[in-house]
Design a protein around this motif. Sequence first.
Motif, PDB file in Angstrom:
ATOM      1  N   THR A  16       0.828  -1.203   0.000  1.00 44.66           N
ATOM      2  CA  THR A  16       0.000   0.000   0.000  1.00 44.66           C
ATOM      3  C   THR A  16       0.863   1.254   0.000  1.00 44.66           C
ATOM      4  O   THR A  16       0.561   2.241  -0.688  1.00 44.66           O
ATOM      5  N   GLY A  17       1.955   1.227   0.758  1.00 41.36           N
ATOM      6  CA  GLY A  17       2.861   2.365   0.786  1.00 41.36           C
ATOM      7  C   GLY A  17       3.402   2.706  -0.590  1.00 41.36           C
ATOM      8  O   GLY A  17       3.446   3.878  -0.987  1.00 41.36           O
ATOM      9  N   PHE A  18       3.806   1.685  -1.336  1.00 37.67           N
ATOM     10  CA  PHE A  18       4.329   1.924  -2.683  1.00 37.67           C
ATOM     11  C   PHE A  18       3.226   2.366  -3.650  1.00 37.67           C
ATOM     12  O   PHE A  18       3.440   3.260  -4.476  1.00 37.67           O
ATOM     13  N   LEU A  19       2.069   1.753  -3.554  1.00 39.01           N
ATOM     14  CA  LEU A  19       0.980   2.096  -4.483  1.00 39.01           C
ATOM     15  C   LEU A  19       0.474   3.511  -4.263  1.00 39.01           C
ATOM     16  O   LEU A  19      -0.028   4.149  -5.191  1.00 39.01           O
ATOM     17  N   THR A  20       0.605   4.017  -3.046  1.00 43.38           N
ATOM     18  CA  THR A  20       0.119   5.364  -2.740  1.00 43.38           C
ATOM     19  C   THR A  20       1.253   6.357  -2.505  1.00 43.38           C
ATOM     20  O   THR A  20       0.992   7.517  -2.162  1.00 43.38           O
ATOM     21  N   ARG A  21       2.502   5.902  -2.647  1.00 48.56           N
ATOM     22  CA  ARG A  21       3.683   6.730  -2.388  1.00 48.56           C
ATOM     23  C   ARG A  21       3.618   7.326  -0.978  1.00 48.56           C
ATOM     24  O   ARG A  21       3.823   8.518  -0.772  1.00 48.56           O
ATOM     25  N   THR A  22       3.353   6.467  -0.042  1.00 47.24           N
ATOM     26  CA  THR A  22       3.251   6.872   1.363  1.00 47.24           C
ATOM     27  C   THR A  22       4.354   6.204   2.165  1.00 47.24           C
ATOM     28  O   THR A  22       4.591   5.018   2.018  1.00 47.24           O
ATOM     29  N   TRP A  23       5.017   6.972   3.019  1.00 42.74           N
ATOM     30  CA  TRP A  23       6.010   6.363   3.899  1.00 42.74           C
ATOM     31  C   TRP A  23       5.505   6.411   5.334  1.00 42.74           C
ATOM     32  O   TRP A  23       4.613   7.171   5.677  1.00 42.74           O
ATOM     33  N   PHE A  24       6.100   5.563   6.175  1.00 40.78           N
ATOM     34  CA  PHE A  24       5.629   5.379   7.541  1.00 40.78           C
ATOM     35  C   PHE A  24       6.781   5.582   8.515  1.00 40.78           C
ATOM     36  O   PHE A  24       7.957   5.476   8.144  1.00 40.78           O
ATOM     37  N   ARG A  25       6.428   5.806   9.758  1.00 47.01           N
ATOM     38  CA  ARG A  25       7.447   6.010  10.786  1.00 47.01           C
ATOM     39  C   ARG A  25       8.180   4.719  11.105  1.00 47.01           C
ATOM     40  O   ARG A  25       9.386   4.702  11.369  1.00 47.01           O
ATOM     41  N   ASN A  26       7.453   3.599  11.117  1.00 52.22           N
ATOM     42  CA  ASN A  26       8.017   2.295  11.434  1.00 52.22           C
ATOM     43  C   ASN A  26       6.995   1.240  11.029  1.00 52.22           C
ATOM     44  O   ASN A  26       5.921   1.571  10.495  1.00 52.22           O
ATOM     45  N   ALA A  27       7.313  -0.022  11.287  1.00 52.38           N
ATOM     46  CA  ALA A  27       6.420  -1.104  10.869  1.00 52.38           C
ATOM     47  C   ALA A  27       5.076  -1.043  11.592  1.00 52.38           C
ATOM     48  O   ALA A  27       4.028  -1.304  10.997  1.00 52.38           O
ATOM     49  N   ALA A  28       5.098  -0.699  12.882  1.00 54.87           N
ATOM     50  CA  ALA A  28       3.844  -0.598  13.628  1.00 54.87           C
ATOM     51  C   ALA A  28       2.958   0.496  13.047  1.00 54.87           C
ATOM     52  O   ALA A  28       1.739   0.321  12.915  1.00 54.87           O
ATOM     53  N   ASP A  29       3.557   1.612  12.700  1.00 53.11           N
ATOM     54  CA  ASP A  29       2.816   2.709  12.078  1.00 53.11           C
ATOM     55  C   ASP A  29       2.247   2.274  10.729  1.00 53.11           C
ATOM     56  O   ASP A  29       1.116   2.615  10.372  1.00 53.11           O
ATOM     57  N   ALA A  30       3.029   1.488   9.998  1.00 54.25           N
ATOM     58  CA  ALA A  30       2.603   1.046   8.663  1.00 54.25           C
ATOM     59  C   ALA A  30       1.361   0.175   8.727  1.00 54.25           C
ATOM     60  O   ALA A  30       0.386   0.403   8.004  1.00 54.25           O
ATOM     61  N   VAL A  31       1.374  -0.845   9.599  1.00 57.62           N
ATOM     62  CA  VAL A  31       0.217  -1.750   9.651  1.00 57.62           C
ATOM     63  C   VAL A  31      -1.007  -1.050  10.234  1.00 57.62           C
ATOM     64  O   VAL A  31      -2.145  -1.339   9.856  1.00 57.62           O
ATOM     65  N   LYS A  32      -0.786  -0.104  11.125  1.00 57.57           N
ATOM     66  CA  LYS A  32      -1.913   0.628  11.723  1.00 57.57           C
ATOM     67  C   LYS A  32      -2.556   1.541  10.689  1.00 57.57           C
ATOM     68  O   LYS A  32      -3.785   1.546  10.526  1.00 57.57           O
ATOM     69  N   ARG A  33      -1.748   2.310   9.986  1.00 58.93           N
ATOM     70  CA  ARG A  33      -2.296   3.298   9.052  1.00 58.93           C
ATOM     71  C   ARG A  33      -2.902   2.664   7.809  1.00 58.93           C
ATOM     72  O   ARG A  33      -3.761   3.269   7.162  1.00 58.93           O
ATOM     73  N   THR A  34      -2.472   1.468   7.464  1.00 63.33           N
ATOM     74  CA  THR A  34      -3.036   0.796   6.284  1.00 63.33           C
ATOM     75  C   THR A  34      -4.172  -0.156   6.636  1.00 63.33           C
ATOM     76  O   THR A  34      -4.748  -0.793   5.754  1.00 63.33           O
ATOM     77  N   GLY A  35      -4.487  -0.278   7.916  1.00 62.41           N
ATOM     78  CA  GLY A  35      -5.632  -1.070   8.329  1.00 62.41           C
ATOM     79  C   GLY A  35      -5.434  -2.570   8.347  1.00 62.41           C
ATOM     80  O   GLY A  35      -6.411  -3.319   8.341  1.00 62.41           O
ATOM     81  N   VAL A  36      -4.172  -3.034   8.377  1.00 64.83           N
ATOM     82  CA  VAL A  36      -3.936  -4.477   8.364  1.00 64.83           C
ATOM     83  C   VAL A  36      -3.442  -5.001   9.711  1.00 64.83           C
ATOM     84  O   VAL A  36      -3.125  -6.182   9.835  1.00 64.83           O
ATOM     85  N   ALA A  37      -3.399  -4.145  10.716  1.00 67.53           N
ATOM     86  CA  ALA A  37      -2.815  -4.535  12.004  1.00 67.53           C
ATOM     87  C   ALA A  37      -3.508  -5.734  12.636  1.00 67.53           C
ATOM     88  O   ALA A  37      -2.862  -6.551  13.300  1.00 67.53           O
TER      89      ALA A  37
END
Length: 235
Positions: free
Chosen positions: A180-201
């Motif tokens: 999702t980060g690559f498809l939307t050109r979005t970067w995250f603070r860390n892995a926890a932030d990534a799964v939380k913000r993309t709704g897959v946590a």
Amino acid sequence: MIGAIDTSSPRGALAVRLGNTVLHRWPAEVKAIGVRGSVAHGDDTDSSDVNLVVVTYRPRTGPKPTLRKVDGIPVELEVLAAEEALVQARQLTPRWPLLADRFITTFPLHDPKACFKEQREAHQNLLGEARPAEFTSLARHNWAAANGARQRAIRLTQWYDTDAALVMITQARVHAALVTGFLTRTWFRNAADAVKRTGVAAADIQELGAILKYQADELAARGRPVDGTLGALFD
């Protein structure tokens, strides 16, 4: 990024102390010292660590990289030669959504030659010049990693190895978030932030399957199908 380090915070105060100590011990070898992560963002908490980066003039000089606690606070000390740091800032890798923040948000504790500004501008130029195909190719790479981890989780569940399956599910979630980060050109603070913000946590095996199916369809629509012929493997 913050305008100044909050030295009333134990993490901020420690970051300043660490920077001063490094500069005192290696004055001729250190080009720049900066802090990343929550301290640089100004939202550190009692559970936060201190991420310090030291940029040296030459490789294999200055302090050694380390990971440990100082006065009860976890500290990660990264050491890079200036040229190596600039090369990294100019690269897109499969972990880009987890790495971009370190180039965009580094607070300089000591940076007389604007080293971190140069890294930030190099990375911003990279993002401006990168073609969509580069992002979708890296998204597909992470999709394959997510799918592989999910399939291993299924097998481990069938073998009643629940603990190992949970590890694989966690890996699948992170890689799905990176897609999702690559498809939307979005970067995250860390892995926890990534799964939380993309709704897959909290996604389980079945939900991850649906997410990966959606991502596969999206990648195919963008010209990067996740399956193909042998010849397509090298495209």
